[in-house]
Enzyme design. Structure first.
Site, PDB file in Angstrom:
ATOM      1  N   CYS A  23     -11.346  -3.133   0.321  1.00 51.93           N
ATOM      2  CA  CYS A  23     -10.017  -3.677   0.593  1.00 51.93           C
ATOM      3  C   CYS A  23      -9.171  -3.779  -0.668  1.00 51.93           C
ATOM      4  O   CYS A  23      -7.974  -4.042  -0.596  1.00 51.93           O
ATOM      5  CB  CYS A  23     -10.111  -5.060   1.233  1.00 51.93           C
ATOM      6  N   ASP A  73      -9.027  -1.480  10.549  1.00 56.89           N
ATOM      7  CA  ASP A  73      -9.261  -1.610   9.120  1.00 56.89           C
ATOM      8  C   ASP A  73     -10.067  -0.413   8.659  1.00 56.89           C
ATOM      9  O   ASP A  73     -11.022  -0.028   9.325  1.00 56.89           O
ATOM     10  CB  ASP A  73     -10.092  -2.877   8.845  1.00 56.89           C
ATOM     11  N   GLY A 144     -13.736   7.831  18.555  1.00 58.25           N
ATOM     12  CA  GLY A 144     -13.036   7.739  17.286  1.00 58.25           C
ATOM     13  C   GLY A 144     -12.217   8.970  16.986  1.00 58.25           C
ATOM     14  O   GLY A 144     -11.958   9.803  17.872  1.00 58.25           O
TER      15      GLY A 144
END
Ligand code: CO
Ligand code: CO
Length: 357
Positions: A23, A73, A144
């Site tokens: 992150c 995310d 996905g």
């Protein structure tokens, strides 16, 4: 490939393929504000939470007692072990559903893969690590999307469910409430040290254990006891995510540096100048923070370190503090630390001292 505790480094170093770690590669809050200007604000009674309060996930009401929680995310490799990277990315993506008080239902993979440079077996390991975590969360992995890119990227879209009256949000913190953090800080610094060869992956064992721990137990404790606001601590660091709560709740806060749970080695590594770019951006953006004079530059860095898959930051009324700490201990969260309190203001102002007065 090595496991996460073995000394031999894998020949292929995933972290060497990425420019930033976890992150910590997220756009800074100033950049994000610029991007969000282009996202129209929505007025629709079904939208319970949108980007307006800088919350963790969108919440969309389906009926009087059901709402969807949606979040995504993804990031570049934060460790060299592909399985651990997949597991961390999954726990991190699921966290935003827990931070809203929701239950994850299903997930989709987001993959960017440099197919010329990294064999697909490695991607298989990444996905296996992620599935281990989604299974632990009783969240189904349903598909996905993948693209061929220069730098590996991995993450999830997670769809969950929450009762519309039982969401945990950034708004709702009141003066006098206490701040509780459920995981230690320092993952950004440790991951940067790994990338720069200042730490071997074995030195990250505690950090990896923390980053692959679901925030489910912390969220369950918060919901059972009752909290006034909640978020998870990720790329904007403790003070950045606290700032979002303060803005949404129109209050201020005090933080006690010595009460902060911090991973071992993190302070020493930061003191040697090993600081992620995201953490430096967080420090530059911390305009609303008033630092006590006896806090060193390194202490300040720890307070804003960009976290990956960090803990929940819970705002609890004083009468529920003891019950919350007991419930967190019961859930065996990596930390259960009272780190400060909410003040009446000025709105957004955070005062960081060594100990609370
Ligand atoms: Co979040
Ligand atoms: Co997030």
């Amino acid at each position: 490939m090595t496991d996460t505790t073995g000394a031999p480094q894998p020949r292929l170093r995933l972290t060497a393929l990425s420019h930033g770690a976890g992150c910590a590669c997220k756009l800074g809050s100033v950049d994000l504000a610029e991007v969000l200007r282009h996202v129209p604000s929505v007025v629709d009674p079904r939208v319970l939470v949108d980007a307006g309060t800088r919350d963790d996930a969108a919440v969309f009401r389906l009926s009087a007692d059901r709402a969807l929680v949606a979040t995504t995310d993804f990031f570049t490799p934060i460790v060299d072990d592909p399985r651990a990277w997949g597991a961390i990315a999954a726990a991190n993506a699921l966290s935003d559903v827990y931070a809203m008080g929701g239950t994850p239902l299903f997930a989709l993979n987001l993959v960017g893969w440099p197919r010329e440079k990294v064999p697909f077996e490695v991607l298989g390991e990444v996905i296996a690590g992620a599935v281990e975590i989604t299974e632990r969360a009783r969240c189904l992995m349903l598909g996905g999307h993948s693209i061929d890119v220069l730098e590996p990227l991995f993450g999830l879209v997670v769809i969950g469910e929450v009762h519309p009256d039982r969401t945990l949000t950034n708004a709702g913190a009141c003066a006098g409430d206490l701040l509780v953090l459920t995981k230690p800080l320092g993952t950004g610094i440790l991951a940067t040290a790994l990338k720069r060869d200042a730490l071997i992956e074995a030195g990250m064992a505690d950090a990896i254990r923390s980053m692959t721990t679901l925030n489910e137990g912390a969220a369950r404790a918060a919901l059972a006891v009752g909290v006034s606001a909640a978020t998870d601590v990720t790329g904007f660091g403790l003070l950045g995510h606290l700032g979002n709560i303060l803005a949404a709740s129109k209050v201020g806060a005090e933080i006690a540096y010595e009460a902060l749970p911090i991973l071992s080695h993190a302070w020493n590594l930061a003191n040697r100048g090993i600081v992620p770019g995201g953490t430096q951006r967080n420090l530059a953006a911390a305009e609303q923070v008033e630092w006590a004079e006896d806090l060193t530059p390194t202490d300040r860095i720890l307070c804003v370190d960009a976290q990956t898959s960090g803990g929940l930051l819970l705002v609890v009324p004083p009468e529920n503090e003891a019950a919350l700490l007991a419930a967190l201990r019961e859930a065996e969260t990596p930390a259960a630390a009272v780190i400060g309190r909410i003040t009446a203001g000025p709105v957004g102002r955070i005062r960081v001292t060594r100990q609370l007065q």
